[in-house]
Design an enzyme around this catalytic site. Structure first.
Site, PDB file in Angstrom:
ATOM      1  N   CYS A 299     -36.142  66.410  20.266  1.00 46.65           N
ATOM      2  CA  CYS A 299     -37.195  67.130  21.004  1.00 46.65           C
ATOM      3  C   CYS A 299     -37.415  68.542  20.456  1.00 46.65           C
ATOM      4  O   CYS A 299     -38.551  68.960  20.208  1.00 46.65           O
ATOM      5  CB  CYS A 299     -36.885  67.163  22.494  1.00 46.65           C
ATOM      6  SG  CYS A 299     -35.413  68.121  22.976  1.00 46.65           S
TER       7      CYS A 299
ATOM      8  N   HIS B 143     -44.328  64.887  23.024  1.00 45.00           N
ATOM      9  CA  HIS B 143     -42.905  65.214  22.849  1.00 45.00           C
ATOM     10  C   HIS B 143     -42.166  64.050  22.205  1.00 45.00           C
ATOM     11  O   HIS B 143     -42.669  62.933  22.134  1.00 45.00           O
ATOM     12  CB  HIS B 143     -42.267  65.569  24.198  1.00 45.00           C
ATOM     13  CG  HIS B 143     -42.139  64.387  25.141  1.00 45.00           C
ATOM     14  ND1 HIS B 143     -41.078  64.220  25.988  1.00 45.00           N
ATOM     15  CD2 HIS B 143     -42.947  63.298  25.365  1.00 45.00           C
ATOM     16  CE1 HIS B 143     -41.230  63.122  26.704  1.00 45.00           C
ATOM     17  NE2 HIS B 143     -42.345  62.541  26.335  1.00 45.00           N
TER      18      HIS B 143
ATOM     19  N   HIS C   3     -34.448  69.743  27.504  1.00 47.50           N
ATOM     20  CA  HIS C   3     -35.582  69.071  26.837  1.00 47.50           C
ATOM     21  C   HIS C   3     -36.735  70.049  26.666  1.00 47.50           C
ATOM     22  O   HIS C   3     -36.890  71.004  27.441  1.00 47.50           O
ATOM     23  CB  HIS C   3     -36.037  67.863  27.662  1.00 47.50           C
ATOM     24  CG  HIS C   3     -37.047  67.003  26.960  1.00 47.50           C
ATOM     25  ND1 HIS C   3     -36.782  66.356  25.768  1.00 47.50           N
ATOM     26  CD2 HIS C   3     -38.340  66.691  27.275  1.00 47.50           C
ATOM     27  CE1 HIS C   3     -37.855  65.671  25.390  1.00 47.50           C
ATOM     28  NE2 HIS C   3     -38.811  65.876  26.279  1.00 47.50           N
TER      29      HIS C   3
ATOM     30  N   ALA D  71     -33.461  73.828  21.993  1.00 49.77           N
ATOM     31  CA  ALA D  71     -34.352  74.014  23.142  1.00 49.77           C
ATOM     32  C   ALA D  71     -33.922  75.192  24.017  1.00 49.77           C
ATOM     33  O   ALA D  71     -34.762  75.977  24.458  1.00 49.77           O
ATOM     34  CB  ALA D  71     -34.411  72.727  23.965  1.00 49.77           C
TER      35      ALA D  71
ATOM     36  N   TYR E  59     -27.993  78.389  11.466  1.00 52.61           N
ATOM     37  CA  TYR E  59     -27.382  77.242  12.142  1.00 52.61           C
ATOM     38  C   TYR E  59     -26.171  76.740  11.360  1.00 52.61           C
ATOM     39  O   TYR E  59     -26.253  76.518  10.149  1.00 52.61           O
ATOM     40  CB  TYR E  59     -28.399  76.112  12.281  1.00 52.61           C
ATOM     41  CG  TYR E  59     -28.196  75.321  13.538  1.00 52.61           C
ATOM     42  CD1 TYR E  59     -28.938  75.590  14.676  1.00 52.61           C
ATOM     43  CD2 TYR E  59     -27.235  74.319  13.602  1.00 52.61           C
ATOM     44  CE1 TYR E  59     -28.745  74.877  15.851  1.00 52.61           C
ATOM     45  CE2 TYR E  59     -27.030  73.606  14.756  1.00 52.61           C
ATOM     46  CZ  TYR E  59     -27.786  73.886  15.886  1.00 52.61           C
ATOM     47  OH  TYR E  59     -27.577  73.174  17.052  1.00 52.61           O
TER      48      TYR E  59
END
Length: 385
Positions: free
Chosen positions: A288, A353, A341, A307, A176
């Site tokens: 999330c 969540h 999400h 996600a 990342y």
């Protein structure tokens, strides 16, 4: 971006240079069997910049972001013996925030970019609108926990552009990407260790052997194990040999079998009531996908950071076959648009969540809600799926 050819004019900005040539040089370094054409194109691109006063080695150093590249510029005759030594550093604060750019850190964010970092105070002092800006104005990309290794790609003033190998991402196959204040990085990098420990709760106390540094660690902080006694672990840290109590961490061998979906849900339950934080990857606050990533990590499974990437992996689970610990994904346009999400299936038609800015980690039913309308798929990562 197209490769430069011999009739092309070198129209490169700083970021374009990085995006194009870093990938090509990386490919040449990693895969020795590249074609003559690839060597020619990269060599020619380098020569164009050499004409602007850069040396070939200087260009590659700049492209790879300061990594030391040792080579004989012989291409075919010239490129034999190409090798790469990456510049690696470790995170030297409890949690370092990965910013989109240095300019995205606002005056209100000062406590998040210092060493030591004051994360709890920073989060508590953010107003709702200031927290929302982190997402809406694209301030934050992710976060990285204490002791984790990062690859240094570039430096600008007091900031470093890094990759985080432990967080898989479609943004960069190596890890990342994002910016971290250089003061939050350490040049101390661990040697190879057979085992490590994983912090199993929020706020575990770590103190250096000489007593000069004490930190309150996030859940899922991983540190190499050096020795253990009846009550403590002696671990490697960027601050030197340190002690973590056994009650606050689990022994994590180099090869860890995946836990179950029940285990994943059990880990998640301890964070009910924790405030959502955009980009959050620590028990100071999760977003999330940061929540699902870290709960999966807690059972020995590394999944993508975001996600939409998590949705692309794992085992596809059909309706009626959901089990606890499966990941539920939600998309705009009643489930037909972009994934936005992710939650963790809790059983009996409910999920746990981290919902959105201003809200807290919760268990919520799906039936009759917007979540039911936007559900676009279910994936399973636990159980060696």
């Amino acid at each position: 971006m197209q490769l430069l050819n011999k009739s092309s004019e070198p129209v490169f900005r700083e970021r374009a240079l990085f995006n194009d040539l870093v990938n090509r040089c990386w490919h040449l370094i990693q895969y020795k069997g590249s074609s003559v054409n690839e060597y020619e194109n990269v060599s020619y691109s380098l020569s164009l910049f050499s004409g602007k006063g850069y040396s070939s080695k200087g260009i590659i150093d700049r492209i790879v972001g300061g990594a030391k590249v040792l080579f004989d510029l012989k291409y075919m005759q010239y490129w034999e013996g190409l090798s790469l030594e990456l510049i690696r550093k470790t995170i030297a604060v409890t949690t370092a925030t990965l910013w989109t750019s240095p300019e995205k850190a606002r005056p209100i964010d000062q406590k998040a970019i210092t060493n030591p970092v004051k994360l709890e105070s920073w989060i508590e002092n953010l107003t709702y609108s200031q927290s929302l800006e982190l997402c809406d104005d694209n301030h934050i990309q992710s976060q990285v926990l204490y002791g984790e290794e990062v690859i240094i790609l570039d430096e600008r003033g007091n900031w470093s552009y890094v990759l985080v190998p432990s967080q898989p991402s479609s943004k960069d196959e190596r890890g990342y990407p994002g910016w971290i204040p250089t003061v939050q990085l350490s040049e101390q990098v661990p040697e190879q260790f057979d085992s490590s420990i994983t912090v199993n709760k929020h706020g575990a106390r770590m103190i250096t052997v000489n007593g000069d540094t004490e930190l309150s660690l996030s859940f899922q902080t991983v540190l190499p194990l050096m020795e253990e006694s009846q009550s403590d672990y002696l671990v490697w840290t960027p601050h030197g040999k340190s002690i973590v109590q056994k009650d606050d961490a689990n022994l994590r061998p180099s090869k860890t079998p995946y836990g179950t979906g029940e285990d994943l849900v059990h880990e998640a339950e301890q964070f009910i009531g924790l405030l959502y934080l955009w980009g959050g990857m620590s028990s100071f606050g999760y977003d999330c996908s940061g929540f699902s990533y870290n709960m999966a990590r807690a059972i020995g499974c590394t999944i993508p950071r975001d996600a939409h990437d998590q949705f692309k992996g794992g085992k596809v689970i059909k309706d009626g076959e959901w089990e606890k610990g499966d990941l539920l994904f939600f998309a705009y346009e009643q489930g037909k648009g972009a994934v936005h999400h992710v939650g963790i299936y809790y059983g009996e038609g409910r999920m746990i969540h981290s919902p959105s800015t201003g809200r807290f980690i919760e268990i919520t039913p799906l039936k009759g809600t917007l979540y039911e309308e936007e559900l676009c798929g279910v994936r399973r990562y636990w159980g060696n799926s």
